[in-house]
Design an enzyme around this catalytic site. Sequence first.
Site, mmCIF file in Angstrom:
data_model
loop_
_atom_site.group_PDB
_atom_site.id
_atom_site.type_symbol
_atom_site.label_atom_id
_atom_site.label_comp_id
_atom_site.label_asym_id
_atom_site.label_seq_id
_atom_site.Cartn_x
_atom_site.Cartn_y
_atom_site.Cartn_z
ATOM 1 N N SER A 124 -36.935 15.953 -57.969
ATOM 2 C CA SER A 124 -37.952 16.695 -57.222
ATOM 3 C C SER A 124 -38.644 17.694 -58.138
ATOM 4 C CB SER A 124 -37.253 17.447 -56.083
ATOM 5 O OG SER A 124 -38.103 18.436 -55.575
ATOM 6 N N TYR A 148 -29.832 22.870 -53.064
ATOM 7 C CA TYR A 148 -30.457 21.536 -53.108
ATOM 8 C C TYR A 148 -31.149 21.317 -54.459
ATOM 9 C CZ TYR A 148 -34.356 18.318 -52.752
ATOM 10 O OH TYR A 148 -35.274 17.330 -53.038
ATOM 11 N N LYS A 152 -30.355 18.639 -57.909
ATOM 12 C CA LYS A 152 -31.303 17.738 -58.575
ATOM 13 C C LYS A 152 -31.306 18.017 -60.080
ATOM 14 C CE LYS A 152 -32.580 15.362 -55.073
ATOM 15 N NZ LYS A 152 -32.120 13.977 -54.949
HETATM 16 C C1 UD1 Z 1 -40.339 21.958 -49.960
HETATM 17 C C2 UD1 Z 1 -39.142 22.472 -50.676
HETATM 18 C C3 UD1 Z 1 -38.946 21.660 -51.937
HETATM 19 C C4 UD1 Z 1 -38.793 20.191 -51.594
HETATM 20 C C5 UD1 Z 1 -40.015 19.738 -50.795
HETATM 21 C C6 UD1 Z 1 -39.824 18.336 -50.287
HETATM 22 C C7 UD1 Z 1 -39.016 24.823 -49.991
HETATM 23 C C8 UD1 Z 1 -39.087 26.232 -50.446
HETATM 24 N N1 UD1 Z 1 -39.288 23.888 -50.915
HETATM 25 O O1 UD1 Z 1 -41.418 22.120 -50.831
HETATM 26 O O2 UD1 Z 1 -37.828 22.096 -52.640
HETATM 27 O O3 UD1 Z 1 -38.671 19.427 -52.750
HETATM 28 O O4 UD1 Z 1 -40.194 20.577 -49.667
HETATM 29 O O5 UD1 Z 1 -40.988 17.865 -49.689
HETATM 30 O O6 UD1 Z 1 -38.707 24.550 -48.857
HETATM 31 N N2 UD1 Z 1 -46.209 25.724 -45.153
HETATM 32 C C9 UD1 Z 1 -46.786 26.483 -44.146
HETATM 33 N N3 UD1 Z 1 -46.290 26.336 -42.870
HETATM 34 C C10 UD1 Z 1 -45.275 25.476 -42.555
HETATM 35 C C11 UD1 Z 1 -44.694 24.711 -43.598
HETATM 36 C C12 UD1 Z 1 -45.181 24.865 -44.883
HETATM 37 O O7 UD1 Z 1 -47.698 27.260 -44.386
HETATM 38 O O8 UD1 Z 1 -44.879 25.396 -41.386
HETATM 39 C C13 UD1 Z 1 -46.748 25.849 -46.525
HETATM 40 C C14 UD1 Z 1 -45.729 26.314 -47.560
HETATM 41 O O9 UD1 Z 1 -45.715 27.702 -47.662
HETATM 42 C C15 UD1 Z 1 -46.274 25.616 -48.810
HETATM 43 C C16 UD1 Z 1 -46.891 24.320 -48.293
HETATM 44 O O10 UD1 Z 1 -47.145 24.551 -46.917
HETATM 45 O O11 UD1 Z 1 -47.270 26.377 -49.409
HETATM 46 C C17 UD1 Z 1 -45.993 23.115 -48.430
HETATM 47 O O12 UD1 Z 1 -44.726 23.403 -47.855
HETATM 48 P P1 UD1 Z 1 -43.592 22.293 -47.669
HETATM 49 O O13 UD1 Z 1 -44.169 21.084 -47.027
HETATM 50 O O14 UD1 Z 1 -42.424 22.936 -47.006
HETATM 51 O O15 UD1 Z 1 -43.229 21.856 -49.152
HETATM 52 P P2 UD1 Z 1 -42.753 22.759 -50.402
HETATM 53 O O16 UD1 Z 1 -42.548 24.159 -50.031
HETATM 54 O O17 UD1 Z 1 -43.690 22.487 -51.516
#
Ligand code: UD1
Length: 334
Positions: A124, A148, A152
Amino acid sequence: MNILVTGGAGYIGSHTCIALLNAGYSVIIADNFTNCNRETVNKIVDITKKKLHFHEVDVTNERSINEIFKRYKLDGVMHFAGHKAIGESLEKPLNYYYNNVVSTLVLAKACLKYNVNRFIFSSSATVYGDNKTPFVETMTLLPTTNPYGETKAMSERILVDIANANPQLQISILRYFNPVGAHESGLIGETPNGIPNNLMPYVTQVAKGKLKRLKVFGNDYATVDGTGVRDYIHVLDLADGHVAAFQNTSSGARIFNLGTGKGTSVLELINAFEKANGIKIPYEITNRRSGDIASCYADVSKAKRELDWEAKRDIVSMCKDSWRFEQNLKENTF
Ligand code: UD1
């Protein structure tokens, strides 16, 4: 050629099984179905009209895994099986370290014992931590904020050391960016347990009316519009990346980013989803989520150069395919 796919009934594993079967490979799935639906195996068969073998096993169970290696003349292994929920990994670190690291050890040991040289590992982009974007494979990894991510990074390190000591091995470590989307049939896709943590599944559940409104975690990052930027990649492109990695192996352990190389902010993703599907996504800006970084996107030049692979699908098809799958889901599968 026979390929063992651990976690083949999971989100990325199942799409990769389809790509492998369509490319003419024989697929043997090993999955314990703890975090996925066993129906997915039938759906893979329905979609491809091809047969496959599957075994309900835990990949940490050395005896069961050895049985599979004895039974099939394997040409390679793709190791997807693993726990992947960040929050849960903080609550149950032992489970995460045990399951994710031991499964990698068991498979690597079996590969050496039964002379199976090709090994593809699901890693990842989380291993980059808060490095400077775009992330390049040669960067020094920074600590992640959760067990997690550490599993990895550890598994990667173990595989690199094993490959260095056993030059017959051909290992590809694939660092996924943010997989989204679903198969165009709408039959398989991502089915998170409970309330989704990841952005796209949350958006599709808001679109369906199952969740009221999206919380945007912070709009004060140093990005294009202040919201978090990620490299979303269509799961079908990711699946093709595995086939390319399997077909372009070479001695040693090689590491590849699988992303699009393009960053999309949370607001840009909402906008793209609304346009692609003609549905409004109500949202509110809230505080930052702890552990989040501002920006995460890939330098994808190595995969293009060495695997002759690049992502083809754009954010519009990611949004359309995610939504099609969500609409097909029956309520009782939540
Ligand atoms: C998350 C994990 C990462 C993992 C990946 C798998 C965390 C901190 N990181 O990554 O380790 O490999 O998923 O797909 O959890 N967001 C919102 N509202 C929400 C959900 C997300 O604003 O309800 C934003 C987050 O702040 C981020 C973006 O959307 O900026 C993507 O978030 P997300 O889909 O959770 O992925 P990652 O944080 O990149």
